[in-house]
Structure formats: C-alpha cells, structure tokens
Enzyme design. Sequence first.
Site, PDB file in Angstrom:
ATOM      1  N   GLU A 129      46.346  36.341 -19.072  1.00 41.28           N
ATOM      2  CA  GLU A 129      47.468  36.765 -18.509  1.00 41.28           C
ATOM      3  C   GLU A 129      48.368  37.887 -19.255  1.00 41.28           C
ATOM      4  O   GLU A 129      48.524  37.646 -20.308  1.00 41.28           O
ATOM      5  CB  GLU A 129      48.556  35.552 -18.118  1.00 41.28           C
ATOM      6  CG  GLU A 129      49.631  35.739 -17.421  1.00 41.28           C
ATOM      7  CD  GLU A 129      50.754  34.796 -17.123  1.00 41.28           C
ATOM      8  OE1 GLU A 129      50.808  33.986 -18.184  1.00 41.28           O
ATOM      9  OE2 GLU A 129      51.488  34.822 -16.344  1.00 41.28           O
TER      10      GLU A 129
ATOM     11  N   ARG B 136      41.195  23.796 -28.299  1.00 39.04           N
ATOM     12  CA  ARG B 136      41.755  25.096 -28.788  1.00 39.04           C
ATOM     13  C   ARG B 136      41.523  25.168 -30.478  1.00 39.04           C
ATOM     14  O   ARG B 136      41.437  24.105 -31.162  1.00 39.04           O
ATOM     15  CB  ARG B 136      43.141  24.939 -28.576  1.00 39.04           C
ATOM     16  CG  ARG B 136      43.726  25.478 -27.376  1.00 39.04           C
ATOM     17  CD  ARG B 136      45.208  25.079 -27.298  1.00 39.04           C
ATOM     18  NE  ARG B 136      45.578  25.202 -25.802  1.00 39.04           N
ATOM     19  CZ  ARG B 136      45.991  26.669 -25.429  1.00 39.04           C
ATOM     20  NH1 ARG B 136      46.155  27.647 -26.112  1.00 39.04           N
ATOM     21  NH2 ARG B 136      46.549  26.827 -24.316  1.00 39.04           N
TER      22      ARG B 136
ATOM     23  N   LYS C 166      52.797  31.381 -28.177  1.00 43.08           N
ATOM     24  CA  LYS C 166      53.578  32.464 -27.705  1.00 43.08           C
ATOM     25  C   LYS C 166      54.997  32.608 -27.950  1.00 43.08           C
ATOM     26  O   LYS C 166      55.693  33.677 -28.283  1.00 43.08           O
ATOM     27  CB  LYS C 166      53.285  32.887 -26.199  1.00 43.08           C
ATOM     28  CG  LYS C 166      52.069  33.444 -25.781  1.00 43.08           C
ATOM     29  CD  LYS C 166      51.958  33.376 -24.154  1.00 43.08           C
ATOM     30  CE  LYS C 166      50.567  33.510 -23.695  1.00 43.08           C
ATOM     31  NZ  LYS C 166      50.283  33.425 -22.197  1.00 43.08           N
TER      32      LYS C 166
END
Length: 544
Positions: free
Chosen positions: A31, A256, A266
Amino acid sequence: MDMSSNFIKTIMEEDLASGKVKEIITRFPPEPNAYLHIGHARAIITNFELAKMFGGKTNLRFDDTNPVKEDAMFVEAIKGDIEWLGYHPANVLFGSDYFEESYERAIMLIKKGLAYVCDLNAEDMSKYRGTLNTRGTDSPNRNRSVEENLKLFSEMRDGKYNDGEKTLRAKIDMASPNINMRDPVIYRIIHINHHNTGNKWCIYPMYDFAHPLQDAIEGISHSLCSLEYVDHRVLYDWFVEKCEMPHIPHQYEFGRLNITNTIMSKRYLKQLVDAKLVKGYDDPRMPTLVGLRRRGYTPSAIRHFVLSTGLSRINSTVSNEMLENSLRDDLRLVNKRVNAILNPLKVVITNYPVGEIEYLELPNNNENEALGTRTIAFGREVYIEKDDFIDGTPEKGWKRLAKGLEVRLMHAYFVKCEDIIYNPDGSIKELHCTYDPETKSGSGFNARKPNGNIHFVEESTAIPAKFNLFEPLMVDSDADRKLEDRLNPNSWKTLEGFVEASLKDTLPEEKFQFVRNGYFSVDYDTVKGNLVFNRTVELKSSYK
RNA sequence: UGGGCUAUAGCCAAGCGGUAAGGCAUCGGACUUUGACUCCGAUAUCGGUGGUUCAAGUCCACCUAGCCCAGCCA
C-alpha cells in the site's frame, strides 16, 4: 544464494508437477502509504525469488484502494527501493487500474442476491456484527430487492450520499464463527481525491474484495501474504468463486520476520520521524530500506539474510547478529581494507628523522589479491587508537601497546613505548616510542614477535573525518511504555578522528573495512573536505 | 463448548514412517601483520501424555502453551 526448502516452494513444485498451474506468477502488493522496511524485504525477496526459481514472473502492484491513507510520493519511493534490492517487476500496476471491473463484479454479486446496500452506520454495524463469542444479527437492509440494491449502489457511485452513509456488503452469514464472513463491507463511500483516479470515484472497494479480484485479473498463481490473513482466505476464495473470475488464484500465508532490537511497525517509525527522534526515514538507525542503505547495508547482504532465515508459518524473531553476519560476509572480499583512527592518540617516534616521510606498499585486501595494492605514509608522528594503549600494567593476554612493550604498526615497523607524556590535567598527551628499522614489514624479519599488531595513520598526511557509531534505537521492547522512555540514549555517537590519505576523494555510499574497526559506508553528508562515515557493523571480536 | 494458526537446540530452520541437515550465537583449540578471516572440535531425540507400527519428529487421540480475528484499514 539459493532459497532453501520451504513449504511454499514445495507447493509450487507440486502445483507445477500436477499441472494445477502452468506458470508461477506472484505479486508484491504494497500500500503506497509508507517507506518499505526490512520486513517488507522478506515479502519482496520471497515473491521475486520464488517466481524466478521456476521461470515465472512477479508484478509490483500498488494496493491503492484507500485514498485517505495513500500518497503518490510513496509510489516512487517504493519503486526505488525494489530496484535497489535488485528486482525488476514484470509489470508495475495499481489496484486502482481495476476499479471499473471491481464495480462490475460487485453488480454481479448484487444481481445474484449476494450483496446488498446497507444503511447501518459504523457504530451500529459493529453492534450488529456480534462478538467473538456471540453470533451477529442480520442488517435490517439485508433483504432489499435486487432492483433497489442496484439503484442504491448506482447512486452511491454517483455521489448522492455522504461518507459513511451507506455501504455495499456481501451477503454471507451473520452467524459465522469467522467474523470476516459476517456480511463484510465491500464498498464504502469516500469523497476524497485519489492519487491516480482523482475525483472519478467516491466509492472504493475494501481489501478483502479488491485483492482476490486483482490477483485473479493478473493471473497470479500463488498469492503470498502474512499469517493474519489466514482467516480471510475463505472470503478470498468466496469472492473469486462468486464473482466468477476466469482465473483462480490461491492465497498462501507465511509468518512475519522480526529482528531483535528492531521495531518495524509503521506507526512507530512514523512516530520517531514526526517527533524528530531520528533524522528522517533514511536515518542510518532506521530499519527502513533507505535507512539500511544509508547505514551501509548492501542489497545482496539483505537478500542473503532473508534467504538464510527461511520461510515458515511462524512469526519469527531472528537475532540481529544474523543480519550483521550477512553484511560482513558480503563485504569481506570485495571491500578495500584501510586505516582509520576513530579515537586518536598521538605517537612520536623519537628515533625517526624529523620531516621524513616514507611510503609503504600494502595489499588493499589481503584475502583478495585482485583488489591490488596501495601505499600509505609513515613518518615520525602517527596516530593510533586510544584503545590500543593501556596506561599501567596490562592484564595477561594483552596484545596491544603499553609502556615497555613492543607492537607492530601494521605494514610498517615494530615500535616500543618508552615514555608517556601527560597534559597538565593528567590526561595523556602523547606517547614517545622508538622504532627498529630492522623490523620493516616485508623484510622477512622474524627474530622476535611483537606483542600484537595495531593500525595507524601518519600525522602529516592524515585526513580529518567524522565517524557515526550506532547502537539499537530501542533498548526496551515493552510496547506499553512511552516511545521516549524506550529510546537508547547512545544510539548515535559521533567521533572525530583521521583516515589515511587514500580516502581523500571518496563518494557517498562507498564502503570500506576500516581495519580492526568494522565496515563503514560514506554518509550522504560527506562533502569536499568533510568526510563522514557511518559504521555499518563492527568486526567480530573475541576480545572481551 | 466462538473460530483460526503454530509448537524440532539460545535464535532461525530442514525433515513428508526407517533411526535428528544447515546457518547465526556460544564454548574449546589451531593458524594469523586485523583479538578479523580461515580451519578443526563440542552442543537436541523433536511442547506433554497415551496409542498404531518391526520402526514415529513424521500417523491417530487427548492435553498444554503461544499467536491472530469483533476497521466503512491493509
């Protein structure tokens, strides 16, 4: 380095062998709302390497279905990072390329009685959804007619309603134990400018709806994502089936990658930048790709690191040493090994002629002859590292200098410390040593062994330089504590010292091994006459 | 008595019923003009308990622990 055996590679082999898929096509779907970090690197490398391994291809697809969070600036940054990592997407695409088709497929769902326009506001929708332990209840609008849904959905597109006033929902099962199946929203109203489509749309598809369609349209064979999407897979398959997509992609999840002492969310990275606790996204301490790059990490080191950590369905936390090891391994044979003094201590060689300079030849890398040789200066005054001298009686096993001891200045001569000269405040001003001309490097002298080998830089030819040394940004992994309280006050330290004359014209991102001090990369702040080096990683050391 | 996922050495991770790869870290030792590199050597019976089998980390059952899910985020 090859990718070792892992469950996704195995699935691909089987799918190819059985004829289930003809070609491996993967995609990396970021994104465009943040800089990429080392965690993303795992997804990028995994997708590209897997496809490459089977002669397939990988698309870069910007998942830009939520214009409130996205920015065109990140599109360019992300493209740059992927190229830097060494990968070239077969196609660069946007989720927004498929808005028209998504819309058509949504209409198909409505016509099949599988989607409806819902008037519930966000708060009520949440109530109707139920909880983890209690089933949800049907929306009052669940049984609207197809005609009414078509009309309403069309009006949504035409901008007749405000943000949040209506949604389009899939009609699945409000009693499902999987909350994702309780009539998920597939379109919402957002009146905002989109970086690609401008004001053409005011309704935007949700990830769960858009993503499987995008994968199907692009002919993705294996859609890889992280573990938290496991529960979404059944929905993914539902949309592919109900929307009658001609190509059927499949989703596979893997864990992950986390790294010790490294915070990758983030939110935290943004907080650090916004609060000016770091010097930006490319601060050498940041785990962003631009940060690692500035720090001195190479794409091949990152690739090697990621491949060496493997791939599984566990959210793993790999030790930072593994990343560091990959960098050392990568640079060991390809970098010049040069002399730099980070913490200078002046040494006067009292029996060496005043004003005389001699030039000594040495290999640029003693493990790789191909890198050639260079010369360094030697003279009456030199700098050594403060840490290479001890004032007093050294412990057993000390392999450096002390009063009365003799060491070799690497590639030059043996020197013996005769005197310590102090400043009025008691600190050491300089050392007075004598050298033995017989011991010149290359002469074959071996009548006695020095008490160790230390490096040096000749005083009159030395170039002043700054050295940035780093420690982890965070010292406390307790996510509940305030960010400021978790910061490591010693994460950035700048030393002022000297480098040998051969480094006069280095350019940003050039990398060196500073003998016995570690691997360094020339910082972007370097300008003529002002050399700044970032220590990427220290050398290993068994000296405690 | 919501659903899902996971469990092999300090950290990653192979293993796909036939008797525990590899990497990082650690500890010894050799070599060394980087206390680096390199080289030798050391370090696990596979979350637990039962069961199936000539044979189980691999199959079955139960148990335990950890992680994920209740955005009109992705």
